[in-house]
Write a protein that holds these residues in place. Structure first.
Motif, mmCIF file in Angstrom:
data_model
loop_
_atom_site.group_PDB
_atom_site.id
_atom_site.type_symbol
_atom_site.label_atom_id
_atom_site.label_comp_id
_atom_site.label_asym_id
_atom_site.label_seq_id
_atom_site.Cartn_x
_atom_site.Cartn_y
_atom_site.Cartn_z
ATOM 1 N N GLY A 1 0.831 -1.197 0.000
ATOM 2 C CA GLY A 1 0.000 0.000 0.000
ATOM 3 C C GLY A 1 0.865 1.245 0.000
ATOM 4 O O GLY A 1 1.929 1.263 0.627
ATOM 5 N N ILE A 2 0.438 2.270 -0.697
ATOM 6 C CA ILE A 2 1.175 3.540 -0.717
ATOM 7 C C ILE A 2 0.220 4.659 -0.334
ATOM 8 O O ILE A 2 -0.822 4.858 -0.979
ATOM 9 N N ILE B 1 -0.971 -0.843 -4.323
ATOM 10 C CA ILE B 1 -2.228 -0.091 -4.255
ATOM 11 C C ILE B 1 -1.948 1.306 -3.716
ATOM 12 O O ILE B 1 -1.541 1.470 -2.559
ATOM 13 N N ILE B 2 -2.135 2.313 -4.571
ATOM 14 C CA ILE B 2 -2.077 3.711 -4.123
ATOM 15 C C ILE B 2 -3.490 4.094 -3.718
ATOM 16 O O ILE B 2 -4.442 3.905 -4.485
ATOM 17 N N ALA B 3 -3.644 4.602 -2.521
ATOM 18 C CA ALA B 3 -4.997 4.888 -2.032
ATOM 19 C C ALA B 3 -4.997 6.107 -1.125
ATOM 20 O O ALA B 3 -3.950 6.530 -0.607
ATOM 21 N N GLN B 4 -6.171 6.671 -0.966
ATOM 22 C CA GLN B 4 -6.380 7.754 -0.009
ATOM 23 C C GLN B 4 -7.014 7.214 1.272
ATOM 24 O O GLN B 4 -6.924 7.843 2.322
ATOM 25 N N GLU C 1 -4.558 -3.946 5.245
ATOM 26 C CA GLU C 1 -4.255 -5.370 5.271
ATOM 27 C C GLU C 1 -3.049 -5.720 4.394
ATOM 28 O O GLU C 1 -2.707 -6.896 4.239
ATOM 29 N N ALA C 2 -2.400 -4.720 3.828
ATOM 30 C CA ALA C 2 -1.255 -4.953 2.952
ATOM 31 C C ALA C 2 -0.072 -5.505 3.740
ATOM 32 O O ALA C 2 0.052 -5.284 4.953
ATOM 33 N N ASP C 3 0.799 -6.202 3.027
ATOM 34 C CA ASP C 3 2.003 -6.743 3.672
ATOM 35 C C ASP C 3 2.923 -5.623 4.140
ATOM 36 O O ASP C 3 3.570 -5.739 5.182
ATOM 37 N N LEU C 4 2.999 -4.556 3.327
ATOM 38 C CA LEU C 4 3.776 -3.383 3.694
ATOM 39 C C LEU C 4 3.017 -2.133 3.260
ATOM 40 O O LEU C 4 2.342 -2.130 2.224
ATOM 41 N N ILE C 5 3.139 -1.095 4.047
ATOM 42 C CA ILE C 5 2.533 0.190 3.690
ATOM 43 C C ILE C 5 3.669 1.215 3.614
ATOM 44 O O ILE C 5 4.483 1.324 4.545
ATOM 45 N N VAL C 6 3.734 1.927 2.499
ATOM 46 C CA VAL C 6 4.771 2.939 2.275
ATOM 47 C C VAL C 6 4.145 4.318 2.450
ATOM 48 O O VAL C 6 3.126 4.631 1.806
ATOM 49 N N ILE C 7 4.719 5.127 3.331
ATOM 50 C CA ILE C 7 4.239 6.492 3.548
ATOM 51 C C ILE C 7 5.144 7.448 2.768
ATOM 52 O O ILE C 7 6.364 7.498 3.010
ATOM 53 N N GLY D 1 6.157 -0.007 6.742
ATOM 54 C CA GLY D 1 5.825 -0.983 7.780
ATOM 55 C C GLY D 1 4.433 -1.532 7.600
ATOM 56 O O GLY D 1 3.716 -1.179 6.659
ATOM 57 N N THR D 2 4.039 -2.380 8.512
ATOM 58 C CA THR D 2 2.673 -2.916 8.489
ATOM 59 C C THR D 2 1.747 -1.909 9.146
ATOM 60 O O THR D 2 2.175 -0.899 9.725
ATOM 61 N N HIS D 3 0.458 -2.204 9.093
ATOM 62 C CA HIS D 3 -0.547 -1.326 9.693
ATOM 63 C C HIS D 3 -0.264 -1.126 11.182
ATOM 64 O O HIS D 3 -0.247 0.012 11.681
ATOM 65 N N ASP D 4 -0.043 -2.222 11.883
ATOM 66 C CA ASP D 4 0.182 -2.127 13.337
ATOM 67 C C ASP D 4 1.466 -1.373 13.648
ATOM 68 O O ASP D 4 1.509 -0.555 14.586
ATOM 69 N N GLU D 5 2.520 -1.640 12.888
ATOM 70 C CA GLU D 5 3.796 -0.967 13.128
ATOM 71 C C GLU D 5 3.681 0.537 12.918
ATOM 72 O O GLU D 5 4.165 1.331 13.725
#
Length: 587
Positions: A371-372, A531-534, A541-547, A557-561
């Protein structure tokens, strides 16, 4: 420039050559007829008196009729082959331009605005086509008529045609000054054509916004301003070119007066002259041919002046080389969906002072969902554009399947990296036609399966014509959410190694968004999904989320991290959670 344009003749070269030959024959025959009239007069009134030469009159009369018939046939054939050659030339020119545009990278497209490319493909090519038509027909016929007429007129009288040598330079200097003055104005005109086309295109594309904000009058006034400015410049140019007509009339009338005056004096006051009434008639005809040829040449100059700038603009597109090229020995297979960004920095042009992306390092494994998130202008879309090599990195490297994207054959890479763009685009045709953009030979069963995966089958089945429903231009007859799901189906039918969704679920409801993510996880587990999203719900639920922030990676990191460590993510999550709770829903 002329060599570049001439290459577009190709299979129509023979038609152009035949046209030129026909014009040579027509000009020769038309110039021969006044000389035959003079010879006919000599048969009617033989030198030294005596009875008319009847046999000579018949012979010369037959030659006149034959010359007229040959001139007529040559003119008809010239017109036919000229039309074929000019239309074919324009067709090839348009084809070559469009084909080169298809090879353009995004950087090349940024250089030429869409409205400018439309003008070059239409108005500019029409101008060049008209000039080419005049060049192979009128521009051959008129100079030949001019030269032949002058030569023939000297065969009637040794020095009387010298009148033309005074007229021609005077006219030539005048035409040169007119062209020199008008040329800069025409250069400005075409940029204004571009501006007008851009105004029309922008207004039509944004018609819903215009009506929503009741800005019809504003848009009308804006278009009227551009149109009026174009009208003023064109009128200014036409006023200069209009001087061509009085200049021609002065030369024409002056030459006829001088010829009539000098010819009459010769006939009346020069004993033993060979010039008679038939000779004067022939000379008058030649003078009209000479001056009409000059008039046609001046018209050619006017058309060439208008089309020179068009030709320059066309060649500019033909000469433009894509900033992206295939390597000499490209890699022809993408083995998996691994993606690696190594010290990547990017800016849109070499002159740009600021990098759009800076020092990007990211490692994505095949099959992961990434996720981005980031604010507007954080370069999320720029980041994913580098994966499918829509742009090349300025520094560093992007690898897919452990191979630098610059080493792949571009077609192979882009077929393996499916992108659903932020601005969804459907084309005129049926739903099946649009889905087959992803896979040309897709069966009906494959299309249905892809649409089910994209959550599009349900609404497609409700259409009277189902998958044969015709989509209007740009997808105007389907909703935003339906358009997005059709574009997703078009992307996944190719079974890509990497699937990029650039904010392409923004128009679907939360339930459909969740169903899409669940379907991706179940049916295409080996495909890397970015997935780029707002909405945080789209990527939590993505494996990694990029900010992303200001062209840099703020956190990964993950959602929880991220919820525990990153202020930006916590703020977005909290804001959307509150909004959802206030509406009585759950995130």
């Amino acid at each position: 420039m002329l060599k570049k344009l001439a290459k577009c003749l190709r299979e129509y070269k023979s038609a152009a050559v035949i046209t030129i030959l026909c014009m040579v024959v027509e000009a020769a025959m038309e110039v021969l007829i006044p000389l035959l009239i003079f010879r006919f007069g000599k048969c009617v009134q033989p030198a030294g008196g005596g009875s008319p030469d009847t046999n000579g009159m018949i012979r010369v009369g037959c030659l006149m009729i034959g010359a007229a018939i040959v001139a007529l046939v040559a003119g008809m054939l010239g017109g036919k082959f000229c039309a074929k050659a000019s239309a074919g030339f324009a067709k090839n020119l348009r084809h070559d331009m469009f084909e080169n545009i298809q090879r353009f990278s995004f950087a090349n497209i940024d250089k030429f605005s869409p409205s400018s490319l439309v003008t070059r493909l239409t108005t500019d090519i029409t101008n060049v086509q008209m000039s080419f038509m005049m060049l192979i027909r009128t521009a051959i016929r008129s100079p030949l008529m001019l030269v032949f007429s002058i030569i023939m007129s000297f065969s009637i009288h040794p020095y009387l045609p010298t009148v033309f040598f005074v007229t021609v330079p005077f006219l030539g200097v005048g035409l040169f000054l007119i062209v020199r003055k008008a040329m800069p104005i025409f250069k400005k005109l075409f940029t204004k054509y571009d501006a007008m086309n851009e105004s029309v295109q922008e207004n039509i594309n944004g018609m819903r916004v215009v009506k929503a904000y009741v800005r019809e009058d504003y848009e009308s006034n804006k278009f009227a301003g551009v149109s009026n400015e174009l009208c003023r410049e064109f009128t200014k140019a036409e006023k200069i070119l209009a001087l061509n007509s009085p200049l021609m009339q002065i030369c024409l009338q002056g030459a006829l007066l001088a010829l009539g005056y000098l010819g009459s004096k010769i006939i009346l006051f020069t004993p033993g002259t060979t010039l008679d009434a038939f000779g004067m008639q022939s000379l008058t005809t030649y003078s009209l041919q000479i001056l009409m040829s000059l008039m046609m040449i001046s018209m050619i100059f006017v058309m060439i002046v208008m089309s020179l700038e068009s030709a320059r603009r066309i060649v500019e597109v033909l000469d433009e080389k894509s900033t992206l090229t295939n390597p000499v020995n490209p890699v022809m297979q993408v083995k998996n969906g691994d993606i690696t960004f190594e010290n990547v920095s990017f800016k849109y042009s070499a002159e740009a002072k600021k990098f759009a992306l800076e020092n990007i390092n990211l490692d994505i494994k095949s099959g992961q969902t990434i996720g981005i998130l980031g604010g507007t202008g954080s370069s999320k879309t720029t980041l994913v554009n580098l994966i499918s090599r829509l742009y090349d990195v300025t520094e560093g490297s992007v690898k897919v399947g452990d191979v630098d994207v610059r080493e792949y054959d571009m077609d192979v890479l882009r077929k393996s990296v499916a992108v659903v763009l932020q601005k969804n685009m459907l084309f005129s045709g049926t739903i099946k036609d649009n889905i087959r953009w992803g896979k040309e030979d897709a069966t009906d069963e494959e299309i249905v399966q892809a649409c089910k995966l994209a959550q599009a089958d349900e609404f497609i089945s409700q259409f009277p014509d189902g998958y044969d429903t015709v989509i209007d231009q740009g997808g105007a007859n389907v909703s935003g959410g339906q358009k997005q799901r059709l574009c997703i189906a078009r992307a996944i039918i190719s079974n890509p190694k990497v699937l990029i969704l650039d904010d392409s679920t923004s128009a679907v409801d939360m339930k459909t968004d969740a169903l899409l993510r669940a379907a991706f996880k179940k049916y295409i587990p080996e495909t890397t999904k970015i997935i780029i999203a707002q909405r945080v719900a789209s990527v939590m639920e993505a494996d990694l989320i990029v900010i992303m922030e200001n062209g840099k990676i703020n956190a990964v990191g993950t959602h929880d991290e991220l919820l525990a460590t990153n202020e930006i993510y916590k703020e977005v999550y909290s804001s959307q959670n509150k909004n959802s709770d206030s509406e009585g829903g759950e995130l």
